[in-house]
Design an enzyme around this catalytic site. Structure first.
Site, PDB file in Angstrom:
ATOM      1  N   LYS A  50     -13.598  15.667  13.629  1.00 51.50           N
ATOM      2  CA  LYS A  50     -14.579  15.340  14.664  1.00 51.50           C
ATOM      3  C   LYS A  50     -14.877  16.592  15.460  1.00 51.50           C
ATOM      4  CE  LYS A  50     -13.160  10.780  14.114  1.00 51.50           C
ATOM      5  NZ  LYS A  50     -11.875  10.250  13.640  1.00 51.50           N
ATOM      6  N   TRP A  98     -19.218  14.260  12.615  1.00 49.10           N
ATOM      7  CA  TRP A  98     -18.157  14.188  11.628  1.00 49.10           C
ATOM      8  C   TRP A  98     -18.346  15.255  10.539  1.00 49.10           C
ATOM      9  CZ3 TRP A  98     -17.500   8.240  10.299  1.00 49.10           C
ATOM     10  CH2 TRP A  98     -16.964   7.584  11.439  1.00 49.10           C
ATOM     11  N   GLU A 151      -5.877  -3.433  -1.026  1.00 48.71           N
ATOM     12  CA  GLU A 151      -6.385  -4.470  -0.125  1.00 48.71           C
ATOM     13  C   GLU A 151      -7.628  -5.179  -0.665  1.00 48.71           C
ATOM     14  OE1 GLU A 151      -5.382  -1.472   0.701  1.00 48.71           O
ATOM     15  OE2 GLU A 151      -4.414  -1.423   2.683  1.00 48.71           O
ATOM     16  N   THR A 179       0.863  -1.187   0.000  1.00 46.59           N
ATOM     17  CA  THR A 179       0.000   0.000   0.000  1.00 46.59           C
ATOM     18  C   THR A 179       0.895   1.230   0.000  1.00 46.59           C
ATOM     19  OG1 THR A 179       0.015   0.073   2.395  1.00 46.59           O
ATOM     20  CG2 THR A 179      -1.714  -1.208   1.351  1.00 46.59           C
TER      21      THR A 179
END
Lengths: 547, 547
Positions: B439, B444, B330, B185
């Site tokens: 946050k 959010w 992934e 990654t």
């Protein structure tokens, strides 16, 4: 070194769960036995299938137990199909076209514990009830009222069972190699043999069929599944449609031309799959009425060789693409398809046609080989015959209970029992069954090729060719012709018809006119019966020469 | 009870073998590093890949060993890819866009025994040669003459190795769970982590992508694979093209507008796949020259969110369908696609557009879940945010060497690190990275939504939003803007621009104009660097109130 990806068993319940999760509202439409069109959707089918699972568990069904279905294509049939498979039991699809003796043989061989049936087939089951000792329950696909009206003690109603259960039930949670479905071959020789599909093989077969060059189903398709669920898993449609959220139309028991046409139009069908006979009935209906399908784009045809007239008429008169598919119960069933490659697609229709009439090319996951009697691979020249063998991710490994013994060769290939050619473009064509091929002087003669030509004679209704023992050549062809009503003919007319169309040494040694050509349960010519009838027959060419 | 189907391990060598057996003559066309177009085909690639296998075995490569590639997309790269995987070794695709330190880290972490490289990347390898103790050989993808011209002792020529070997080599013959590929990654936080694909996961991913509603590749397609093989397996194209016999075009290192357009036209490409940047360059080229693609039907775009202008221009000006795809290393990588359902397809373009700009719906085999911080699933109302989690047949289970520890939750889902919504039609939309989400007062705020809006201001070249610590609200948004050359602006202009477009409580507490917004190796804004730069920054709203 092992890869580090998730362990996600390929179990078929996940196919329906996907449909219910992402395509819940997509319709499944059935022409019910009672007549009216019944509408449900993948979400509802999923919920009701879970209830079926709970009902089966309450009746004592354990993983691995066989639960049979004897039913036409319907939403209800799909619910029980997944209800059985979801808990690891085995859905055994019974073919209602079998004779009672075969049906009893198969039920006993499978040791079915429960049979779930359409009301249509209740009489044959009840008549033979005493011959099915393993069967503990018969469930009819009907509501309580209809079931009561059948006045049969002990009969269970599917709707009553479903209503009584919760739709909360754990599915899967067993290895992907778990058995999932059982389907018996039609068995033109010997007893029917069972193919025991695994969850894995059916899941993988589903992914194969969804490829663009295979069945290519999409969420944008409305699929009319005429091919029955008891006919090699409806060629996988009951798996592949929920897997992509396709809309699915189920014809129930009505497969005549007007009924099929009505569904094609009212439900705006884009893709359909069926055997040639169904399409012949539809095309006859269209010709008579002058009606035209307006939304149909593609038909997938398999089960037996597709006659040229079907491909031509669909193409020329209705702009519908015909994809011929070949396969068998043992291949889940998809083996090859006639999907055109760019080179074939670029040909004018008349030159493309011969390829469309072949059985076609295999998708990845299906390996084909053609071998002669010595086990040597035949060249792919479109001429050399060989026994067709297959290996792959959804091909039978052995029959249920070991029937037939070891059926794979040393390299793991299954012998299809077909004789075929493969041409340089990769199109496979079945030319005969191995047992029907005529061995003449060490060479093979295709019985099917001769009988197809003979059947195309204007006076012929049907034709069959078998090999008859011959003292010099081992076997020689005998042609049997059933004439159209009112016709008369001489043997020479048929020999002249064949002249120039087949090799000289393929010419039948005798032509006989008969009143009856026997057919088996699947509508194919029953050569076993014919061979029995002509046992000991002496061909004129085999007579001792007159002195 | 186990099913009785054949055991046919899903190993990726079978994909190329299928291509070579049934589509041997189908071309693979490469724009070579040296300039000329090089033509080969699946049959030839198969034969040469077997020679690569023999060469690797001769160099001592064992199953499980890592062999790295550092190369652009080319036919030669495909040959070594299959040559490595076919014998059970692991093909570790290195990303040449990584910095030398990262490259060395990854090579050492993987313990690559051999690196096969394009000549382009030889300098970086040679400069850092001493830092790669596990590497025994460097092979350049070049012939003997070119290799000799590089005057590097010990360097091996791929062509010399291939020429010396036979094309007879057994492939497969190991469990399908065997590791097959390794891809790290990009690692915007911490060290890069390795995803170790298995043969099974890559084979299954191939079947997923071949579905009509996914990539839908066909033998009739010519596919331009711009997405690099080191970028999550070129989204599977080097597997899926031979699996269906598609014609494959490889652009080498030239991905600029004129070069891509030239390949699209001269090779008559029907489908292509690349990140948005490539399409922006192509569309700019088309606009400048007035040229038009004449055979291109469909582009698959992923890697980052697709800007509206790309979808609109392809649709309105060129009649090309854009399919947005989301995924990650992934997820093999395919997770979702924006393929329209019938309901969406029926909408006028302007109403369809918002769906095309979402990341889309998952195919069967990919399960999605959105959960809030308490682990409760968010409703699919298109508004509720949740952490996006995935589970499926080609999703990572753990990272190589256990990096990052246990990465699946109790139900086996992998946390993507993305924040997303799912709308009632099932379309998922990524709204932020979990670590970038702000946050504020227990709710959010999507940093990406604000920065996309700010970046659309006419004076802005680029914008970035990060959360900065706030004594009352925990975090509050800080907007950084890099202006277009020669522009000047006041903070209020940007706040006014955002007004009404986002919720009032999402409004940034501060707007700063900066000369530089740092990007990571994959071209995405590097928020880790920005956060480090603004560590300890005090927002005006966080100042102690003046008395």
């Amino acid at each position: 070194m092992q890869g580090l990806m998730q362990d996600w068993p390929l179990t078929v319940d996940r196919l329906l769960t996907h449909g219910a999760t992402w395509h819940a509202q997509r319709e499944v439409v059935t022409r019910s036995l009672e007549g009216p069109i019944v509408r449900t959707n993948w979400g509802e089918i999923h919920r009701r299938a879970k209830r079926v699972s709970n009902a089966l568990k309450r009746l004592g069904v354990q993983p691995g137990d066989r639960v049979a279905t004897l039913a036409w294509n319907s939403g209800r049939h799909i619910e029980v199909w997944y209800g059985i498979m979801g808990i690891g039991a085995v859905c055994h699809t019974l073919n209602p076209r079998l004779f009672a003796d075969q049906l009893c043989y198969i039920i006993n061989h499978a040791e079915d514990r429960i049979i779930i049936t359409d009301t249509t087939f209740l009489p044959i089951l009840l008549e033979n009830r005493a011959r099915m000792p393993s069967v503990e329950h018969i469930i009819v696909l009907a509501d309580a009222e209809r079931t009561a009206s059948l006045k049969t003690p002990g009969l269970l109603s599917s709707e009553s069972l479903i209503e009584a259960e919760s739709d909360d039930c754990v599915w899967g949670d067993f290895p992907e190699t778990q058995a999932c479905g059982l389907c018996y071959t039609s068995g033109t020789t010997g007893n029917p043999k069972g193919v025991l599909y695994s969850h894995r093989s059916n899941f993988l077969h589903t992914l194969l069929t969804l490829q663009t060059d295979v069945m290519g189903l999409s969420v944008n398709d409305t699929v009319l599944a005429v091919v029955p669920m008891f006919h090699a898993n409806a060629w996988g449609l009951t798996f592949s449609c929920p897997a992509v959220g396709a809309r699915l139309i189920m014809p129930g028991q009505k497969m005549d031309g007007p009924s099929i046409f009505e569904l094609l139009e009212t439900e705006r069908v884009t893709v359909s799959a069926a055997v040639p006979t169904v399409w012949q009935m539809l095309l006859a209906h269209l010709k008579t009425t002058g009606e035209r399908p307006t939304t149909l784009k593609r038909v997938i045809i398999g089960g037996s060789a597709v006659p040229e007239a079907i491909v031509r008429t669909f193409h020329e008169d209705y702009g519908v693409q015909v994809i011929q598919a070949w396969g068998m119960t043992e291949t889940s069933p998809l083996g090859t398809l006639s999907t055109p490659t760019p080179e074939i697609a670029a040909l004018p229709f008349e030159e493309r046609l011969p390829y469309l009439l072949k059985q076609g090319r295999p998708p990845v996951g299906v390996e084909l080989d053609l071998v002669d009697d010595a086990g040597v691979s035949a060249p792919r020249d479109g001429k050399a015959f060989g026994r067709l063998k297959v290996r792959g991710l959804a091909i039978v490994g052995s029959y249920f209970r070991g029937d037939g013994g070891e059926i794979l060769d040393a390299r793991g290939f299954f012998d299809t029992g077909d004789v075929a050619t493969i041409d340089p473009a990769g199109y496979m064509q079945i030319t005969d069954r191995v047992k029907d091929v005529i061995k003449s002087g060490g060479e093979w003669i295709s019985s099917i090729e001769i009988e197809n030509l003979a059947a195309s004679h204007p006076k012929a209704l049907m034709a069959a060719v078998i090999g008859v023992a011959h003292p010099k050549w081992d076997e020689r062809p005998l042609l049997l012709v059933k004439l159209r009503e009112g016709e008369t003919a001489e043997a020479d007319e048929f020999l002249a018809w064949l002249e120039g169309k087949i090799a000289r040494w393929w010419m039948p040694d005798e032509v006989l006119f008969v009143d009856d050509i026997p057919l088996g349960a699947t509508g194919k010519i029953d050569k076993k019966v014919i061979r029995a009838r002509f046992e000991g027959h002496v061909l004129p060419t085999a007579q001792p020469e007159k002195v």
